[in-house]
Design a protein around this motif. Structure first.
Motif, short mmCIF file in Angstrom:
data_model
loop_
_atom_site.label_atom_id
_atom_site.label_comp_id
_atom_site.label_asym_id
_atom_site.label_seq_id
_atom_site.Cartn_x
_atom_site.Cartn_y
_atom_site.Cartn_z
N LYS A 289 -1.34 -8.86 16.30
CA LYS A 289 -1.43 -7.61 15.52
C LYS A 289 -0.08 -7.32 14.84
O LYS A 289 0.95 -7.19 15.50
N TRP B 136 0.15 1.54 11.76
CA TRP B 136 -1.27 1.28 12.03
C TRP B 136 -2.00 0.81 10.78
O TRP B 136 -3.06 0.20 10.85
N TYR B 137 -1.42 1.14 9.61
CA TYR B 137 -2.09 0.78 8.35
C TYR B 137 -1.58 -0.53 7.76
O TYR B 137 -1.94 -0.89 6.65
N LEU B 138 -0.76 -1.21 8.52
CA LEU B 138 -0.26 -2.49 8.02
C LEU B 138 -1.40 -3.49 7.88
O LEU B 138 -2.29 -3.54 8.74
N PRO B 139 -1.36 -4.29 6.83
CA PRO B 139 -2.38 -5.34 6.72
C PRO B 139 -2.17 -6.41 7.80
O PRO B 139 -1.13 -6.44 8.46
N SER C 41 0.77 -4.58 13.48
CA SER C 41 1.26 -3.25 13.85
C SER C 41 2.11 -3.33 15.11
O SER C 41 3.16 -2.67 15.21
N THR D 250 2.97 5.88 12.82
CA THR D 250 1.64 6.10 12.23
C THR D 250 1.40 5.12 11.08
O THR D 250 0.33 4.52 10.97
N ALA D 251 2.43 4.95 10.24
CA ALA D 251 2.29 4.04 9.09
C ALA D 251 2.01 2.61 9.55
O ALA D 251 1.24 1.88 8.91
N GLY E 193 0.80 -1.22 0.00
CA GLY E 193 0.00 0.00 0.00
C GLY E 193 0.83 1.26 0.00
O GLY E 193 1.98 1.27 0.43
N SER E 194 0.17 2.35 -0.47
CA SER E 194 0.92 3.60 -0.69
C SER E 194 1.29 4.31 0.61
O SER E 194 2.14 5.20 0.61
N VAL E 195 0.68 3.91 1.71
CA VAL E 195 1.01 4.56 2.97
C VAL E 195 2.47 4.30 3.36
O VAL E 195 3.06 5.04 4.15
#
Ligand SMILES: CCCCCCCC/C=C\CCCCCCCC(=O)N[C@@H](COP(=O)(O)O)[C@H](O)/C=C/CCCCCCCCCCCCC
Length: 236
Positions: A133, A163-166, A135, A160-161, A47-49
């Motif tokens: 988890k 938190w967006y981990l799959p 993250s 912050t990034a 992902g782009s994040v």
């Protein structure tokens, strides 16, 4: 379908790192860079994040590629020849804002520290359970490795990034090595085997981690004595 779009597997990336190690135990930069390109593809697929992270990795890979293709390219065949060349010719920046912010030594040390994060993260993935988890795993691995070299603003952005981990299942899927059991089996090889796999094994008995480039630099590259000061300088 371009080569870039083709499916890739974690096994292939690990194998690329494995062939880094030459017969005389030097680390071949070409394969090291190829291994990193594989890791970047994994990161991009998440992902782009994470693009600010992969951009940094890509720019560091590019620095190494430019050095390998440049005038002094013959000196950049192995990590060992690179460090000797840069140290002998005073091409390594030894101060925070030195004259050589893009030296191979400085760049490689940063990339290699990121592999330490990967080692810690993959080990957590291996021993995790369905409800673990990613993250938290990622953040713990980061805090134990790269974070100590990053300023507050980068640590904050990385946190912050994360938190967006799959989830764990997606990670297992993108590795493309089969069932979760097969993934765990692949990741289950002991640290010594992983050392061979990544091609950057520790060189001396009693030294710490298989990916401890600081140790590798000490043991294989820098002349005995005074090495700590040089490492410190490279770390800045
Ligand atoms: C199937 C397995 C899944 C894993 C897929 C990911 C594999 C990628 C492996 C590592 C990625 C990390 C690359 C980061 C390189 C960082 C190098 C560095 O420390 N750079 C900093 C210092 O450079 P200079 O300024 O001194 O030149 C730079 O400031 C950093 C900028 C970007 C932020 C780096 C945050 C690092 C977070 C590490 C966790 C990565 C999580 C990736 C998501 C899976």
């Amino acid at each position: 379908v371009s080569t870039e779009d083709q499916k890739f597997t974690l096994q292939e990336v690990l194998d690329t790192f494995k062939i880094c190690l030459s017969e005389n135990k030097e680390v071949l930069l070409e394969h090291y860079v190829a291994g990193w390109r594989g890791l970047v593809r994994f990161m991009n697929s998440l992902g782009s994040v994470f693009s600010f992270i992969s951009k940094d990795a890509v720019s560091k890979i590019q620095i190494l590629v430019n050095l390998m293709k440049g005038e002094g390219g013959a000196n950049y065949l192995t990590i060992q020849s690179m460090v000797k060349y840069e140290m002998d010719n005073q091409l390594v920046d030894l101060t925070k804002k030195g004259s050589f912010p893009e030296s191979g030594c400085r760049t490689l040390l940063r990339l290699h520290r990121a592999l330490r994060w990967l080692e810690l993260f993959l080990e957590r993935l291996r021993t995790s359970t369905d409800d673990s988890k990613t993250s938290a795993m990622c953040s713990e691995a980061y805090n134990e490795s790269l974070a100590q070299y990053h300023p507050w603003i980068i640590r904050k952005a990385a946190g912050t990034a994360f938190w967006y981990l799959p989830g764990r299942a997606v990670f297992f899927d993108v590795m493309n090595v089969g069932s979760p059991e097969q993934v765990i089996h692949l990741l289950a090889s002991g640290p010594e085997q992983r050392a061979d796999r990544f091609g950057v094994a520790k060189r001396s008995a009693g030294s710490g981690n298989w990916l401890d480039m600081d140790t590798a630099f000490n043991d294989t590259v820098f002349a005995p004595g005074g090495t700590c000061a040089r490492q410190e300088a490279l770390s800045r």
